[in-house]
Design a protein around this motif. Structure first.
Motif, PDB file in Angstrom:
ATOM      1  N   LEU A  38      30.991  14.786  46.227  1.00  0.00           N
ATOM      2  CA  LEU A  38      30.046  15.467  47.118  1.00  0.00           C
ATOM      3  C   LEU A  38      30.740  15.855  48.419  1.00  0.00           C
ATOM      4  O   LEU A  38      30.560  16.969  48.917  1.00  0.00           O
ATOM      5  CB  LEU A  38      28.848  14.567  47.407  1.00  0.00           C
ATOM      6  N   GLY A  39      31.539  14.936  48.967  1.00  0.00           N
ATOM      7  CA  GLY A  39      32.271  15.249  50.192  1.00  0.00           C
ATOM      8  C   GLY A  39      33.188  16.438  50.012  1.00  0.00           C
ATOM      9  O   GLY A  39      33.281  17.314  50.890  1.00  0.00           O
ATOM     10  N   ALA A  40      33.869  16.494  48.869  1.00  0.00           N
ATOM     11  CA  ALA A  40      34.770  17.614  48.581  1.00  0.00           C
ATOM     12  C   ALA A  40      34.005  18.925  48.458  1.00  0.00           C
ATOM     13  O   ALA A  40      34.438  19.971  48.953  1.00  0.00           O
ATOM     14  CB  ALA A  40      35.553  17.339  47.302  1.00  0.00           C
ATOM     15  N   VAL A  41      32.842  18.880  47.820  1.00  0.00           N
ATOM     16  CA  VAL A  41      32.022  20.079  47.653  1.00  0.00           C
ATOM     17  C   VAL A  41      31.488  20.572  48.992  1.00  0.00           C
ATOM     18  O   VAL A  41      31.448  21.778  49.264  1.00  0.00           O
ATOM     19  CB  VAL A  41      30.857  19.807  46.669  1.00  0.00           C
ATOM     20  N   LEU A  42      31.074  19.636  49.842  1.00  0.00           N
ATOM     21  CA  LEU A  42      30.588  20.013  51.176  1.00  0.00           C
ATOM     22  C   LEU A  42      31.685  20.710  51.972  1.00  0.00           C
ATOM     23  O   LEU A  42      31.405  21.608  52.774  1.00  0.00           O
ATOM     24  CB  LEU A  42      30.093  18.777  51.930  1.00  0.00           C
ATOM     25  N   TYR A  43      32.927  20.324  51.745  1.00  0.00           N
ATOM     26  CA  TYR A  43      34.049  20.959  52.436  1.00  0.00           C
ATOM     27  C   TYR A  43      34.366  22.320  51.809  1.00  0.00           C
ATOM     28  O   TYR A  43      34.571  23.305  52.527  1.00  0.00           O
ATOM     29  CB  TYR A  43      35.275  20.062  52.354  1.00  0.00           C
ATOM     30  N   LEU A  44      34.387  22.365  50.497  1.00  0.00           N
ATOM     31  CA  LEU A  44      34.713  23.613  49.804  1.00  0.00           C
ATOM     32  C   LEU A  44      33.735  24.722  50.157  1.00  0.00           C
ATOM     33  O   LEU A  44      34.119  25.889  50.301  1.00  0.00           O
ATOM     34  CB  LEU A  44      34.711  23.369  48.289  1.00  0.00           C
ATOM     35  N   PHE A  45      32.474  24.361  50.344  1.00  0.00           N
ATOM     36  CA  PHE A  45      31.436  25.359  50.627  1.00  0.00           C
ATOM     37  C   PHE A  45      30.866  25.183  52.035  1.00  0.00           C
ATOM     38  O   PHE A  45      29.672  25.375  52.256  1.00  0.00           O
ATOM     39  CB  PHE A  45      30.315  25.261  49.589  1.00  0.00           C
ATOM     40  N   ARG A  46      31.729  24.829  52.980  1.00  0.00           N
ATOM     41  CA  ARG A  46      31.237  24.543  54.332  1.00  0.00           C
ATOM     42  C   ARG A  46      30.685  25.784  55.024  1.00  0.00           C
ATOM     43  O   ARG A  46      29.948  25.670  56.010  1.00  0.00           O
ATOM     44  CB  ARG A  46      32.317  23.909  55.196  1.00  0.00           C
ATOM     45  N   GLU A  47      30.995  26.961  54.534  1.00  0.00           N
ATOM     46  CA  GLU A  47      30.444  28.191  55.097  1.00  0.00           C
ATOM     47  C   GLU A  47      29.190  28.649  54.353  1.00  0.00           C
ATOM     48  O   GLU A  47      28.604  29.679  54.690  1.00  0.00           O
ATOM     49  CB  GLU A  47      31.500  29.304  55.046  1.00  0.00           C
ATOM     50  N   LYS A  48      28.804  27.885  53.333  1.00  0.00           N
ATOM     51  CA  LYS A  48      27.655  28.276  52.509  1.00  0.00           C
ATOM     52  C   LYS A  48      26.674  27.111  52.438  1.00  0.00           C
ATOM     53  O   LYS A  48      26.735  26.282  51.528  1.00  0.00           O
ATOM     54  CB  LYS A  48      28.111  28.701  51.117  1.00  0.00           C
ATOM     55  N   ILE A  89      23.540  26.835  51.714  1.00  0.00           N
ATOM     56  CA  ILE A  89      22.638  26.723  50.563  1.00  0.00           C
ATOM     57  C   ILE A  89      23.309  25.954  49.431  1.00  0.00           C
ATOM     58  O   ILE A  89      22.690  25.084  48.801  1.00  0.00           O
ATOM     59  CB  ILE A  89      22.185  28.120  50.066  1.00  0.00           C
ATOM     60  N   ILE A  90      24.574  26.255  49.171  1.00  0.00           N
ATOM     61  CA  ILE A  90      25.300  25.549  48.110  1.00  0.00           C
ATOM     62  C   ILE A  90      25.467  24.078  48.488  1.00  0.00           C
ATOM     63  O   ILE A  90      25.369  23.195  47.628  1.00  0.00           O
ATOM     64  CB  ILE A  90      26.667  26.212  47.848  1.00  0.00           C
ATOM     65  N   GLN A  91      25.699  23.805  49.762  1.00  0.00           N
ATOM     66  CA  GLN A  91      25.791  22.413  50.210  1.00  0.00           C
ATOM     67  C   GLN A  91      24.475  21.676  49.943  1.00  0.00           C
ATOM     68  O   GLN A  91      24.486  20.537  49.464  1.00  0.00           O
ATOM     69  CB  GLN A  91      26.115  22.358  51.703  1.00  0.00           C
ATOM     70  N   TYR A  92      23.363  22.336  50.248  1.00  0.00           N
ATOM     71  CA  TYR A  92      22.063  21.703  50.034  1.00  0.00           C
ATOM     72  C   TYR A  92      21.827  21.445  48.544  1.00  0.00           C
ATOM     73  O   TYR A  92      21.312  20.387  48.161  1.00  0.00           O
ATOM     74  CB  TYR A  92      20.944  22.592  50.580  1.00  0.00           C
ATOM     75  N   ILE A  93      22.197  22.399  47.714  1.00  0.00           N
ATOM     76  CA  ILE A  93      22.027  22.244  46.267  1.00  0.00           C
ATOM     77  C   ILE A  93      22.869  21.074  45.766  1.00  0.00           C
ATOM     78  O   ILE A  93      22.427  20.291  44.909  1.00  0.00           O
ATOM     79  CB  ILE A  93      22.414  23.541  45.533  1.00  0.00           C
ATOM     80  N   ALA A  94      24.089  20.934  46.305  1.00  0.00           N
ATOM     81  CA  ALA A  94      24.965  19.828  45.907  1.00  0.00           C
ATOM     82  C   ALA A  94      24.336  18.485  46.238  1.00  0.00           C
ATOM     83  O   ALA A  94      24.354  17.546  45.426  1.00  0.00           O
ATOM     84  CB  ALA A  94      26.321  19.964  46.594  1.00  0.00           C
ATOM     85  N   ILE A  95      23.754  18.365  47.436  1.00  0.00           N
ATOM     86  CA  ILE A  95      23.093  17.119  47.828  1.00  0.00           C
ATOM     87  C   ILE A  95      21.887  16.846  46.929  1.00  0.00           C
ATOM     88  O   ILE A  95      21.650  15.708  46.509  1.00  0.00           O
ATOM     89  CB  ILE A  95      22.670  17.177  49.306  1.00  0.00           C
ATOM     90  N   LEU A  96      21.131  17.895  46.625  1.00  0.00           N
ATOM     91  CA  LEU A  96      19.981  17.752  45.728  1.00  0.00           C
ATOM     92  C   LEU A  96      20.406  17.262  44.351  1.00  0.00           C
ATOM     93  O   LEU A  96      19.774  16.376  43.759  1.00  0.00           O
ATOM     94  CB  LEU A  96      19.240  19.088  45.605  1.00  0.00           C
TER      95      LEU A  96
END
Length: 260
Positions: A172-182, A184-191
């Motif tokens: 999750l931490g890696a995804v939040l970094y990969l999509f730090r400019e997006k 909505i994608i961060q929110y979907i990842a947390i969901l």
């Protein structure tokens, strides 16, 4: 990330996370004394917030090696202190195993791996993946034959399966970094992580199986305005272990001298 005029700064978001974290650890240390379950529920928001801010911090920091080194030192220090406190103040009712520095370190290593792949620095990317994989493999190999060796191997360097939150949270931490400019994608990842954390068992979501409540961190993250804010970068490194051991000793004193 674009800065907004309104909202909360990174420092303010961290402080909110710290307050929620204290509630969570009060529940952890005093659940047997009647600390309400909702204290622990509040704590489910904390790790996504800190991972989100780690992604921001890792992006903006001037020295990423020092950033990761601080986390590694924090990881080692807490392992030593936990060993000492759990033996000087033995508690049957509380297991002292908190060390989010390991989770943060592996997450930032995965962030470094992402950047290395983008820059075609494949050797560095492999190194970032292999370093935590070694204690993971050792832990699995010795878990049944020599449990103590398995534990000690993961104390020298954090492994994917023994850090707080486990492999899923590191990703999750890696995804939040990969999509730090997006966002909505961060929110979907947390969901998605919140959904997976239920184990797809929806029968006791408010009576014990409440890890999914991390999804409410989205509300606070959405308020982040992209500004760092004023504050000491070392505050968390000091406050996090300090409040855990203070609460643990308080729990020991309570059970030893008052709960009889």
């Amino acid at each position: 990330m674009n800065q907004q005029k309104y909202g909360i700064t990174g420092t303010q978001l961290k402080l909110i996370g710290i307050i929620l974290m204290v509630f969570d650890h009060v529940h952890q240390m005093f659940y047997y004394a009647g600390a309400p379950l909702w204290f622990g529920m509040l704590g489910r928001l904390v790790l996504p917030i800190f991972l989100f801010m780690a992604a921001e911090g890792f992006h903006y920091t001037r020295d990423r090696k020092k950033y990761m080194l601080r986390l590694l030192i924090g990881f080692w220090l807490m392992n030593v202190l936990t060993f000492i406190f759990s033996r000087v103040f033995p508690l049957e009712s509380v297991v002292l195993m908190n060390n989010v520095f390991g989770t943060m370190l592996l997450s930032t290593m995965m962030m470094s791996m992402i950047d290395s792949l983008k820059e075609k620095k494949f050797l560095k990317a492999i190194l970032m993946l292999v370093l935590p994989a070694i204690p993971t493999v050792l832990f699995l190999l010795f878990l049944n034959t020599n449990p103590m060796l398995a534990v000690y191997s993961s104390m020298i360097f954090p492994s994917f399966i023994t850090v707080e939150g486990g492999f899923l949270v590191v990703i999750l931490g890696a995804v939040l970094y990969l999509f730090r400019e997006k966002r909505i994608i961060q929110y979907i990842a947390i969901l998605l992580v919140g959904l997976i954390s239920t184990g797809f068992n929806f029968t006791n979501l408010f009576s014990g199986n409440h890890q999914w409540m991390m999804i409410f961190s989205i509300v606070l993250i959405a308020l982040y305005n992209g500004q760092r804010g004023k504050g000491s970068k070392y505050f968390f490194y000091i406050f996090y272990p300090a409040h855990i051991y203070i609460l643990y000793v308080m729990s020991y004193v309570y059970t030893t001298f008052f709960l009889k």
